[in-house]
Write a protein that holds these residues in place. Structure first.
Motif, PDB file in Angstrom:
ATOM      1  N   ARG A  58       0.805  -1.221   0.000  1.00 38.93           N
ATOM      2  CA  ARG A  58       0.000   0.000   0.000  1.00 38.93           C
ATOM      3  C   ARG A  58       0.840   1.274   0.000  1.00 38.93           C
ATOM      4  O   ARG A  58       0.329   2.343   0.254  1.00 38.93           O
ATOM      5  CB  ARG A  58      -0.956  -0.018   1.197  1.00 38.93           C
ATOM      6  N   GLY A  59       2.113   1.132  -0.275  1.00 38.57           N
ATOM      7  CA  GLY A  59       2.987   2.290  -0.351  1.00 38.57           C
ATOM      8  C   GLY A  59       3.989   2.317   0.777  1.00 38.57           C
ATOM      9  O   GLY A  59       3.753   1.808   1.867  1.00 38.57           O
ATOM     10  N   GLY A  60       5.106   2.960   0.504  1.00 38.14           N
ATOM     11  CA  GLY A  60       6.163   3.047   1.498  1.00 38.14           C
ATOM     12  C   GLY A  60       7.075   1.846   1.444  1.00 38.14           C
ATOM     13  O   GLY A  60       6.828   0.863   0.738  1.00 38.14           O
ATOM     14  N   ALA A  61       8.164   1.949   2.189  1.00 33.57           N
ATOM     15  CA  ALA A  61       9.148   0.876   2.232  1.00 33.57           C
ATOM     16  C   ALA A  61       9.807   0.861   3.603  1.00 33.57           C
ATOM     17  O   ALA A  61       9.812   1.865   4.321  1.00 33.57           O
ATOM     18  CB  ALA A  61      10.200   1.084   1.141  1.00 33.57           C
ATOM     19  N   LEU A  62      10.345  -0.291   3.965  1.00 27.78           N
ATOM     20  CA  LEU A  62      11.024  -0.452   5.242  1.00 27.78           C
ATOM     21  C   LEU A  62      12.530  -0.550   5.018  1.00 27.78           C
ATOM     22  O   LEU A  62      12.993  -1.199   4.073  1.00 27.78           O
ATOM     23  CB  LEU A  62      10.530  -1.718   5.951  1.00 27.78           C
ATOM     24  N   HIS A  63      13.269   0.078   5.925  1.00 26.98           N
ATOM     25  CA  HIS A  63      14.723   0.044   5.872  1.00 26.98           C
ATOM     26  C   HIS A  63      15.240  -0.598   7.158  1.00 26.98           C
ATOM     27  O   HIS A  63      14.782  -0.281   8.248  1.00 26.98           O
ATOM     28  CB  HIS A  63      15.280   1.449   5.702  1.00 26.98           C
ATOM     29  N   GLY A  64      16.183  -1.495   7.009  1.00 22.41           N
ATOM     30  CA  GLY A  64      16.743  -2.160   8.179  1.00 22.41           C
ATOM     31  C   GLY A  64      15.758  -3.059   8.902  1.00 22.41           C
ATOM     32  O   GLY A  64      15.894  -3.291  10.104  1.00 22.41           O
ATOM     33  N   ALA A  65      14.765  -3.577   8.186  1.00 23.50           N
ATOM     34  CA  ALA A  65      13.727  -4.408   8.806  1.00 23.50           C
ATOM     35  C   ALA A  65      14.201  -5.857   8.944  1.00 23.50           C
ATOM     36  O   ALA A  65      15.146  -6.291   8.282  1.00 23.50           O
ATOM     37  CB  ALA A  65      12.440  -4.351   7.994  1.00 23.50           C
ATOM     38  N   ARG A  66      13.511  -6.599   9.806  1.00 20.74           N
ATOM     39  CA  ARG A  66      13.866  -7.995  10.039  1.00 20.74           C
ATOM     40  C   ARG A  66      12.613  -8.813  10.333  1.00 20.74           C
ATOM     41  O   ARG A  66      11.581  -8.272  10.724  1.00 20.74           O
ATOM     42  CB  ARG A  66      14.838  -8.119  11.203  1.00 20.74           C
ATOM     43  N   ILE A  67      12.751 -10.106  10.162  1.00 21.78           N
ATOM     44  CA  ILE A  67      11.706 -11.049  10.531  1.00 21.78           C
ATOM     45  C   ILE A  67      12.257 -11.985  11.600  1.00 21.78           C
ATOM     46  O   ILE A  67      13.357 -12.529  11.461  1.00 21.78           O
ATOM     47  CB  ILE A  67      11.216 -11.863   9.315  1.00 21.78           C
ATOM     48  N   ALA A  68      11.496 -12.158  12.669  1.00 14.91           N
ATOM     49  CA  ALA A  68      11.867 -13.068  13.744  1.00 14.91           C
ATOM     50  C   ALA A  68      11.337 -14.468  13.423  1.00 14.91           C
ATOM     51  O   ALA A  68      10.222 -14.619  12.918  1.00 14.91           O
ATOM     52  CB  ALA A  68      11.287 -12.580  15.070  1.00 14.91           C
ATOM     53  N   TYR A  69      12.147 -15.466  13.732  1.00 11.56           N
ATOM     54  CA  TYR A  69      11.710 -16.841  13.504  1.00 11.56           C
ATOM     55  C   TYR A  69      12.373 -17.755  14.524  1.00 11.56           C
ATOM     56  O   TYR A  69      13.378 -17.407  15.154  1.00 11.56           O
ATOM     57  CB  TYR A  69      12.054 -17.297  12.078  1.00 11.56           C
ATOM     58  N   GLU A  70      11.790 -18.927  14.698  1.00  9.92           N
ATOM     59  CA  GLU A  70      12.434 -20.009  15.423  1.00  9.92           C
ATOM     60  C   GLU A  70      12.349 -21.266  14.567  1.00  9.92           C
ATOM     61  O   GLU A  70      11.400 -21.426  13.773  1.00  9.92           O
ATOM     62  CB  GLU A  70      11.804 -20.239  16.795  1.00  9.92           C
ATOM     63  N   ALA A  71      13.330 -22.138  14.712  1.00  8.30           N
ATOM     64  CA  ALA A  71      13.385 -23.363  13.922  1.00  8.30           C
ATOM     65  C   ALA A  71      13.371 -24.570  14.841  1.00  8.30           C
ATOM     66  O   ALA A  71      13.975 -24.558  15.913  1.00  8.30           O
ATOM     67  CB  ALA A  71      14.629 -23.377  13.047  1.00  8.30           C
TER      68      ALA A  71
END
Length: 371
Positions: A22-35
């Motif tokens: 819907r517009g815009g962008a993220l800088h330095g973003a991350r996704i948290a996960y566990e395996a």
């Protein structure tokens, strides 16, 4: 409020300038996960787990974090999602507050939390971030994607936007779009938060937290997550214990069900960021699978390319009624997939998949064994 991240959570950085639908962008973003579990030599045993609105990536206990996870009875060695066989990646949704970048995260451009400067969030953004995470971890194809509630929406969006990423799908108590009742409930939840003076247009900080708004929002959510049958059988018209009543408070709590809602809401409020709640709630209302490529929902489902699917729900679910799961199953069948639609009897309503492992576990185990 600070992000609340389980101790063993890992992170995948998203590409700089991650574009939002819907517009815009993220800088330095991350996704948290566990395996959980180990990938096979052929790397063909990977399962992606996409949770609902509020859970973290910590779906179950493991050696690096022995605390119980939000789906503890379903995931682990010898359990329905058997980590002796499957390598499971559980992601925390983009926009959340359990480690993935969201409104409570620091915007590297300003050095301050995003708050309402976080870009408008869509289910497609959540799906794209999850797909990027899987590929960044070195997996080009999943054995299965498992999504429940909001996570089921994310799983459908992922399959629509990333063709051939998964050969199997387990979709639980979810939908191709929200119905007016669930939109209305979530609208009232957002109104409760926004109406709290401490929300301050999302600028609350260490000096304030919209506790009353979050308590009300959570109580509304709890009412919609369970069924009338369960409320009646658990509480009936039992009075609240006298030592829990606020003497002299006009129109204060008198019934046991009120005390239960109050207790559950207090457990939640300071463990979740209100702005994340607003963003994730609204993206569920906006989601419509038909937007994935134009045309109707049925056409969108027919375009999904999975070999096998298990679609489950319960008749007592008022938030995502059973006919919505039937719609998913019928649409997937038209795509040529081998689809099983399994309506279950459970009194716990929408939350059944979290509680009623005895009913949900065996079909999930059987389906995964067939892949």
């Amino acid at each position: 409020m600070p992000e609340l991240v389980p101790p063993a959570t890992r992170f995948v950085p998203l590409p700089d300038g991650f574009a939002m639908k819907r517009g815009g962008a993220l800088h330095g973003a991350r996704i948290a996960y566990e395996a959980f579990g180990r990938p096979s030599a052929a790397r063909d045993n990977v399962v992606l787990l996409m949770p609902g609105l509020s859970p973290s990536a910590h779906a179950a206990s493991h050696p690096d974090d022995p605390t119980p996870g939000w789906w503890e009875p379903m995931l682990g060695p010898g359990r329905p999602i058997d980590t002796d066989r499957w390598h499971v990646i559980c992601v925390n949704a983009l926009g959340g507050c359990r480690g993935s970048t969201g409104p409570s995260s620091v915007d590297p451009r300003s050095g301050r939390p995003y708050r309402l400067d976080f870009p408008e969030l869509s289910m497609e953004d959540i799906a794209d971030a999850a797909a990027f995470t899987v590929r960044a971890l070195g997996f080009d194809r999943l054995a299965c994607v498992v999504g429940a509630s909001m996570g089921g929406m994310g799983a459908l969006s992922l399959l629509a936007r990333h063709a051939d990423l998964a050969r199997g799908l387990i979709n639980i108590s979810s939908a191709v779009h929200s119905l007016p009742f669930s939109i209305g409930i979530r609208s009232l939840q957002r109104e409760a938060i926004r109406s709290d003076p401490s929300w301050d247009r999302g600028r609350y900080g260490e000096g304030g937290y919209p506790e009353r708004g979050m308590l009300t929002a959570r109580k509304l959510g709890m009412l919609s997550y369970r069924s009338a049958q369960e409320w009646d059988s658990r509480f009936g018209r039992s009075p609240l214990a006298r030592d829990r009543r606020a003497e002299g408070e006009p129109f204060g709590m008198e019934f046991a069900v009120e005390g239960y809602l109050e207790h559950q809401a207090h457990r939640f409020v300071n463990a979740f960021d209100p702005n994340s709640y607003l963003y994730l709630s609204r993206c569920m209302d906006w989601f419509d699978l038909a937007d994935s490529g134009g045309g109707s929902v049925d056409e969108a489902l027919r375009r999904l390319r999975v070999e096998k699917a298990l679609v489950m729900g319960v008749a007592t679910d008022i938030l995502f009624p059973l006919h919505q799961q039937r719609q998913i199953a019928e649409g997937l069948a038209l795509s040529g997939a081998d689809v099983e639609f399994l309506p279950l009897e459970s009194r716990e309503g929408h939350d059944s998949f979290l509680i009623d492992t005895a009913r949900f576990g065996p079909p999930v185990a059987k389906f995964l064994t067939s892949l």
